[in-house]
Design an enzyme around this catalytic site. Structure first.
Site, short mmCIF file in Angstrom:
data_model
loop_
_atom_site.label_atom_id
_atom_site.label_comp_id
_atom_site.label_asym_id
_atom_site.label_seq_id
_atom_site.Cartn_x
_atom_site.Cartn_y
_atom_site.Cartn_z
N ASP A 86 -30.25 6.25 31.41
CA ASP A 86 -30.96 5.22 30.64
C ASP A 86 -30.32 3.87 30.92
O ASP A 86 -29.10 3.73 30.86
CB ASP A 86 -30.86 5.48 29.13
N ASP A 137 -25.84 6.57 29.77
CA ASP A 137 -26.48 5.36 29.24
C ASP A 137 -25.71 4.11 29.65
O ASP A 137 -24.49 4.07 29.53
CB ASP A 137 -26.52 5.43 27.71
N ASP A 186 -27.29 12.83 29.30
CA ASP A 186 -27.67 11.77 30.22
C ASP A 186 -26.50 10.79 30.31
O ASP A 186 -25.44 11.03 29.72
CB ASP A 186 -28.94 11.05 29.70
N1 CTP Z 1 -30.70 4.98 21.04
C1 CTP Z 1 -31.36 3.88 20.55
N2 CTP Z 1 -32.65 3.63 20.93
C2 CTP Z 1 -33.29 4.47 21.77
C3 CTP Z 1 -32.63 5.60 22.28
C4 CTP Z 1 -31.31 5.83 21.89
O1 CTP Z 1 -30.78 3.12 19.80
N3 CTP Z 1 -34.54 4.20 22.13
C5 CTP Z 1 -29.33 5.23 20.62
C6 CTP Z 1 -29.18 6.55 19.90
O2 CTP Z 1 -29.30 6.40 18.53
C7 CTP Z 1 -27.81 7.00 20.30
C8 CTP Z 1 -27.51 6.24 21.60
O3 CTP Z 1 -28.55 5.29 21.76
O4 CTP Z 1 -26.91 6.62 19.32
C9 CTP Z 1 -27.44 7.12 22.80
O5 CTP Z 1 -28.56 7.97 22.85
P1 CTP Z 1 -28.55 9.36 23.59
O6 CTP Z 1 -28.34 9.18 25.04
O7 CTP Z 1 -29.80 10.05 23.19
O8 CTP Z 1 -27.36 10.16 22.89
P2 CTP Z 1 -25.81 10.29 23.21
O9 CTP Z 1 -25.10 9.96 21.96
O10 CTP Z 1 -25.46 9.49 24.43
O11 CTP Z 1 -25.64 11.83 23.48
P3 CTP Z 1 -25.85 12.63 24.85
O12 CTP Z 1 -24.51 12.90 25.38
O13 CTP Z 1 -26.57 13.86 24.46
O14 CTP Z 1 -26.66 11.77 25.77
MN MN Z 2 -26.58 9.66 26.20
MN MN Z 3 -29.84 8.20 26.43
#
Ligand code: CTP
Ligand code: MN
Ligand code: MN
Ligand code: MN
Length: 373
Positions: free
Chosen positions: A297, A207, A205
């Site tokens: 997100d 963020d 995704d």
């Molecule tokens: N996070 C958080 N609270 C949430 C969701 C996520 O603090 N409710 C943090 C996670 O611990 C992570 C970061 O936000 O360290 C990003 O989350 P995520 O998008 O799930 O992971 P990515 O590291 O961005 O990996 P990806 O490339 O798969 O998206």
């Molecule tokens: Mn992510």
């Molecule tokens: Mn995310």
């Protein structure tokens, strides 16, 4: 075979926040296997072994070169007997029989498939498995299954959102979000977080963190942004969560606790023509609709919590988990995405930048691209 002496790996900390881990992983043959073992343990609700495999994988990711023999990992933290046995198997046979057995396991396969759907966690996946369901098609055709709104979106856009998002696609989305946010509030503060801030080439995704320079002004912002995305016709799905943030509460040490900021989990429509490098490209005629769905997100903390939120949402998960464990065990401090609290002094420690937080913790600053633990 040349083996680096044990001294070469001395001084590796047990905490990911005291290691520097870039996206360059020299030990992928081991870490991929360990992450599969961690996932399988998670499905079996074996929390201890799951964390142990994740920690071991994280230590190996931080090493500056590939491990060629067991002697080379002597003295490294977080590598237990179980992990070493798996590594020995890989070093000797080039593969792990244990993980190959798991990959063939019917339950593992089903749970992995089900949890790959947006909105489906291990609990729901387990429930479906117990009902004898094995494929996504079976779930969609089973009459007694009630999918929630998020899961319906997960199935609807499954093929798109299970495909990795590229850096170019993340950049294009960044432009769209930036234009939208600044059209509403020219002075809004916007930052890319998550894996792309850590320099990853691909993600599941994209963020973003957004806030306003004046406290309280961030309150209505996210809902305005969502409206504006809808008006542009690119909002495919939106799950909005209002703020439940309470300034008087102590930070939570437990990593599993979600933060309380206003946020939304979106699925957006991204036009191929807006992606750098794909502009004007003739796409494959079998895939000619010219757009894809992407998971996004957005989190909107108040500005005085911005640094904590940025640090938490930049990740990686293991890096964040270890920061909070380090704070608690080594400094008697409570850290989460909202705040840092010193238990000894009974004081909240404010921060305007990530550097402030590392300094409060007595840690050397680790750059975002060195947090791929
Ligand atoms: N996070 C958080 N609270 C949430 C969701 C996520 O603090 N409710 C943090 C996670 O611990 C992570 C970061 O936000 O360290 C990003 O989350 P995520 O998008 O799930 O992971 P990515 O590291 O961005 O990996 P990806 O490339 O798969 O998206
Ligand atoms: Mn992510
Ligand atoms: Mn995310
Ligand atoms: Mn290198």
């Amino acid at each position: 075979v040349y083996c680096s002496p044990p001294t070469a790996v001395a001084n590796v900390s047990q905490y990911a926040c005291q290691r520097r881990t870039t996206t360059e992983n020299h030990n992928k043959i081991f870490t991929d296997v360990m992450e599969e073992l961690a996932e399988s343990s998670e499905f079996n609700e074996s929390k201890g072994p799951c964390l142990a495999f994740r920690r071991a994988a994280s230590v190996l990711k931080s090493l500056p070169s590939a491990v060629h023999c067991l002697e080379a990992i002597q003295g490294l933290p977080c590598l237990g007997e179980h992990t070493k046995a798996v590594m020995e198997e890989i070093l000797t046979f080039g593969r792990s029989f244990k993980v190959e057995e798991i990959r063939c396991d019917e339950r593992y396969q089903a749970l992995k498939l089900f949890t790959s759907v947006f909105g489906v966690g291990p609990k729901t996946a387990e429930k479906w498995y117990r009902r004898g369901l094995r494929s996504l098609k079976e779930i969609l055709t089973e009459p007694n299954i009630q999918l929630n709104r998020m899961q319906r979106a997960g199935f609807l856009y499954y093929s798109d959102i299970s495909k990795a998002v590229s850096k170019a696609e993340a950049k294009a989305l960044g432009c769209i979000i930036e234009e939208t946010v600044h059209w509403i509030a020219p002075d809004a503060i916007l930052a890319l977080t998550g894996g792309f801030r850590r320099g990853k080439e691909y993600g599941h995704d994209v963020d973003f963190l957004l806030t306003m320079p004046e406290m309280g002004k961030e309150e209505g912002l996210l809902l305005h942004v969502i409206d504006r995305l809808r008006d542009q016709g690119i909002l495919l799905y939106c799950e909005y969560q209002g703020s439940t943030f309470d300034v008087s509460k102590l930070p939570s040490w437990r990593f599993e606790d979600m933060d309380h900021f206003q946020k939304c989990f979106l699925i957006l429509r991204l036009e191929q023509g807006q992606v750098e490098g794909e502009r004007g490209l003739q796409s494959d005629p079998g895939d000619s609709r010219g757009w894809r769905a992407v998971r996004v997100d957005l989190v909107a903390p108040p500005v005085d919590r911005y640094a904590f939120a940025l640090l938490g949402w930049t990740g990686s998960r293991q890096f964040g988990r270890d920061l909070r464990t380090f704070a608690y065990k080594e400094r008697q401090m409570l850290l989460d995405n909202h705040a840092l609290y010193d238990k000894t002094k009974k004081l909240f420690l404010p921060a305007t930048t990530e550097e402030d937080i590392f300094a409060h913790l007595g840690l050397e600053y680790v750059e975002p691209w060195q947090r791929n633990a």
